[in-house]
Design an enzyme around this catalytic site. Sequence first.
Site, PDB file in Angstrom:
ATOM      1  CG  ASP A 228      -4.548 -30.621  -8.815  1.00 30.89           C
ATOM      2  OD1 ASP A 228      -5.616 -30.040  -9.079  1.00 30.89           O
ATOM      3  OD2 ASP A 228      -3.506 -30.445  -9.456  1.00 30.89           O
TER       4      ASP A 228
ATOM      5  CE  LYS B 253      -4.913 -30.157 -12.592  1.00 35.86           C
ATOM      6  NZ  LYS B 253      -3.675 -29.435 -12.282  1.00 35.86           N
TER       7      LYS B 253
END
Length: 353
Positions: free
Chosen positions: A214, A218
């Site tokens: 995750d 980003k």
Amino acid sequence: MTASLKFVNVGIIGPGLVGRALIKQLMEFGASNGVRIAGIINSKSMLLIKGDDWESAVKDWPNNSETSNMQNFTAHMASQAVPVMVDCTSSDAVAGQYPEWLSQKLSIVTPNKKGFSGDMKLYKTLSQANQNTYVYHEATVGAGLPIISTLKSLVRTGDKIVKIEGIFSGTMSFLFNTFSAPNGAPESFSKCVGIAKDSGYTEPDPRDDLNGMDVARKVTILGRVAGLDISLDTLPVENVVPEALRSCQTSEEFMTKLPEFDEHFGKLNAEAAARGEVLRYVGTVDPSGKSCTALKAFPNTHPFASLKGSDNIISFITERYPVPLIVQGAGAGADVTAAGIFSDILAISDRHN
């Protein structure tokens, strides 16, 4: 409100936690801001709103829905004035439809990271949208925090990025703020993971957070916005899950065996504490080629050390900001993510009015 105001017509794909929060916000504040809901769709059903009384139609949904058909939904949205597709899913398949939507003059707003951190060709297509068709994805990083907009402003005004570093995951933030607090008496690592899981901060299988992907997505998104040719395939990503537990068949098996590694994590924490430091899982965008995600130690006086709860914090170091520009706040949660989406929709409305 003036008679000449052009309403933005929103089609919401994936009315889950974030999608429902967005619907609630649009029902309360959409009309006064020139935004209306024109459609809602999930994998099973959809609502195509054709009259002016969209609030009543939304209130009656899903009782007034029909069988889901994305082709018909897209055609319906393409027939609207100032149409915006809002993808609230995390689906690769839905992100793959973005070029088709753009070809039909549909703008896109989304928190879905897949289209911006995956295939570079798709990313370039999205970043080059024009002719009154817009793509906004503020909520892909930091939920409602102004992370991407801040970075774009820095880049567009000619500032040079030296380094971007931050705690981008609400899950990782909560976990290590709990496990490795300044001057704290920590619980075991496995207990902290259990607390995070029971509190709803982790995915059903915590390994989906602890593997760092995750955060990696980003970092990839911010790197690309900064102009770097960065990819998940080449980005070094530290997986916090002990290698022996990566093959566990279930989340339950993983949680049962995780205490066997408490000594390992406890040693890392104790060594950091002896140096007056804490552990934090951070993502780094570094134009010099050292972009990565990793578990790092920071002095107790560092801004990352004083973070609370599940907050995010991002530090921009540039030629103009040698003393870091810090953005900090809630970086997860349905309401703040929906607010970030709503803000992007309003940015499109501003462009048309």
